[in-house]
Write a protein that holds these residues in place. Structure first.
Motif, short mmCIF file in Angstrom:
data_model
loop_
_atom_site.label_atom_id
_atom_site.label_comp_id
_atom_site.label_asym_id
_atom_site.label_seq_id
_atom_site.Cartn_x
_atom_site.Cartn_y
_atom_site.Cartn_z
N TYR A 37 1.48 -4.92 -4.51
CA TYR A 37 0.33 -5.29 -3.68
C TYR A 37 -0.50 -6.28 -4.48
O TYR A 37 -1.39 -5.92 -5.23
CB TYR A 37 -0.49 -4.04 -3.33
CG TYR A 37 -1.66 -4.31 -2.41
CD1 TYR A 37 -1.46 -4.91 -1.17
CD2 TYR A 37 -2.95 -3.97 -2.78
CE1 TYR A 37 -2.52 -5.17 -0.33
CE2 TYR A 37 -4.03 -4.20 -1.94
CZ TYR A 37 -3.80 -4.81 -0.71
OH TYR A 37 -4.87 -5.07 0.13
N ILE A 82 0.50 -10.45 -0.34
CA ILE A 82 -0.34 -10.61 0.85
C ILE A 82 -0.03 -11.94 1.54
O ILE A 82 0.10 -12.00 2.77
CB ILE A 82 -1.82 -10.51 0.47
CG1 ILE A 82 -2.14 -9.08 0.01
CG2 ILE A 82 -2.71 -10.90 1.63
CD1 ILE A 82 -3.49 -8.91 -0.64
N ASN A 89 -6.02 0.32 -3.49
CA ASN A 89 -6.09 0.87 -2.14
C ASN A 89 -6.35 -0.26 -1.15
O ASN A 89 -6.82 -1.33 -1.52
CB ASN A 89 -7.17 1.95 -2.04
CG ASN A 89 -8.55 1.43 -2.39
OD1 ASN A 89 -9.15 0.67 -1.65
ND2 ASN A 89 -9.04 1.83 -3.56
N SER A 90 -6.00 -0.01 0.08
CA SER A 90 -6.16 -1.00 1.13
C SER A 90 -6.49 -0.29 2.43
O SER A 90 -5.85 0.71 2.77
CB SER A 90 -4.89 -1.83 1.28
OG SER A 90 -4.94 -2.63 2.44
N GLU A 91 -7.48 -0.80 3.14
CA GLU A 91 -7.80 -0.24 4.45
C GLU A 91 -6.80 -0.69 5.50
O GLU A 91 -6.66 -0.06 6.55
CB GLU A 91 -9.21 -0.65 4.86
CG GLU A 91 -10.30 -0.08 3.97
CD GLU A 91 -11.69 -0.49 4.42
OE1 GLU A 91 -11.78 -1.26 5.41
OE2 GLU A 91 -12.67 -0.05 3.79
N GLN A 92 -6.09 -1.79 5.21
CA GLN A 92 -5.20 -2.39 6.20
C GLN A 92 -3.74 -1.97 6.04
O GLN A 92 -3.01 -1.87 7.04
CB GLN A 92 -5.31 -3.91 6.10
CG GLN A 92 -4.60 -4.66 7.22
CD GLN A 92 -4.85 -6.15 7.15
OE1 GLN A 92 -5.51 -6.65 6.22
NE2 GLN A 92 -4.32 -6.88 8.12
N PHE A 93 -3.32 -1.68 4.79
CA PHE A 93 -1.91 -1.43 4.53
C PHE A 93 -1.72 -0.12 3.78
O PHE A 93 -2.55 0.26 2.96
CB PHE A 93 -1.29 -2.56 3.70
CG PHE A 93 -1.47 -3.92 4.29
CD1 PHE A 93 -0.76 -4.32 5.41
CD2 PHE A 93 -2.38 -4.81 3.73
CE1 PHE A 93 -0.93 -5.57 5.96
CE2 PHE A 93 -2.57 -6.07 4.26
CZ PHE A 93 -1.84 -6.45 5.39
N GLU A 94 -0.58 0.52 4.03
CA GLU A 94 -0.20 1.69 3.23
C GLU A 94 0.36 1.20 1.90
O GLU A 94 1.09 0.21 1.84
CB GLU A 94 0.87 2.50 3.96
CG GLU A 94 0.39 3.17 5.24
CD GLU A 94 -0.54 4.33 4.97
OE1 GLU A 94 -0.53 4.85 3.83
OE2 GLU A 94 -1.29 4.71 5.89
N GLY A 130 4.77 -1.14 4.45
CA GLY A 130 3.64 -1.16 3.53
C GLY A 130 4.04 -1.81 2.22
O GLY A 130 5.08 -2.46 2.12
#
Length: 211
Positions: free
Chosen positions: A11, A16, A40-45, A31
């Motif tokens: 990540y 991205i 951490n990401s709010e959009q992706f696992e 993900g």
């Protein structure tokens, strides 16, 4: 037909940006995989590496690397344990231009505006950032990273595990030795030996300068 499930490792910025290059008609992003559990990401696992072995039917795009870590790209990608190149995908942005008889290997990422012309060869595990131009009969070897807006003239060979900084210009018919770093905006006018660190216009080897 069902979409193929895809994981991107790690990540990071390349990962991205890769999302713009992936054909979402063919792939479904499950993900990202990352070794840093603090990300951490709010959009992706974001998953640990365990998922790579648990779901061996999932495809992978592995795009680690930066000017600080380019020498470790081969080690990092190999450590994923994906010995079958068929599990890797290659992602090419729809606005890239790929010429006649160009050959592109596995696990390559080719971003928007890249132009690769006749008979060039891009081998495995190569990342090419936006608006770079690679001319005819050039070869980019495994695990190399090429920045944005790089100009590589015809007949050039770039060795394994190199980092070519953004804005670099490389004259035709030269070779860049393996594990070399070419700094931002450098002009390469002659062959570069392996393990060099080239900067400037014309570029000079910092390793030699420091000796």
């Amino acid at each position: 037909m069902a979409k193929k499930k895809l994981l991107i490792f790690p990540y990071n910025g390349n990962g991205i940006e890769a999302l713009d290059c992936i054909n979402l008609d063919n792939f479904e992003l499950v993900g990202f995989v990352d070794d840093d559990l603090k990300k951490n990401s709010e959009q992706f696992e974001i998953y640990t590496r365990d998922i790579l072995q648990k779901y061996k039917e999932f495809y992978v795009l592995a795009v680690p690397g930066s000017p600080a870590s380019y020498l470790k790209r081969k080690e990092i990608i190999t450590s994923l344990g994906l010995n079958d190149l068929d599990r890797f995908i290659t992602a090419i942005h729809p606005n890239a231009s790929i010429g006649r008889n160009v050959k592109i290997g596995a696990n390559c990422l080719i971003m928007a505006g890249v132009v690769i012309t006749s008979n060039a060869r891009i081998k495995n595990h190569v990342c090419i950032l936006p608006n770079t131009v690679i001319h005819h009969d050039s070869v980019v070897n495994d695990y190399t990273l090429i920045g944005s807006s790089v100009l590589i003239a015809g007949g050039t060979t770039i060795g394994e595990s190199c980092y070519i900084g953004s804005g670099t210009n490389i004259i035709n018919d030269v070779s860049i030795g393996e594990q070399s770093l070419i700094g931002l905006g450098s002009n390469i006018l002659k062959n570069v030996t392996s393990n060099s660190k080239m900067v400037g216009n014309p570029a000079r080897d910092l390793n030699s300068h420091n000796n």
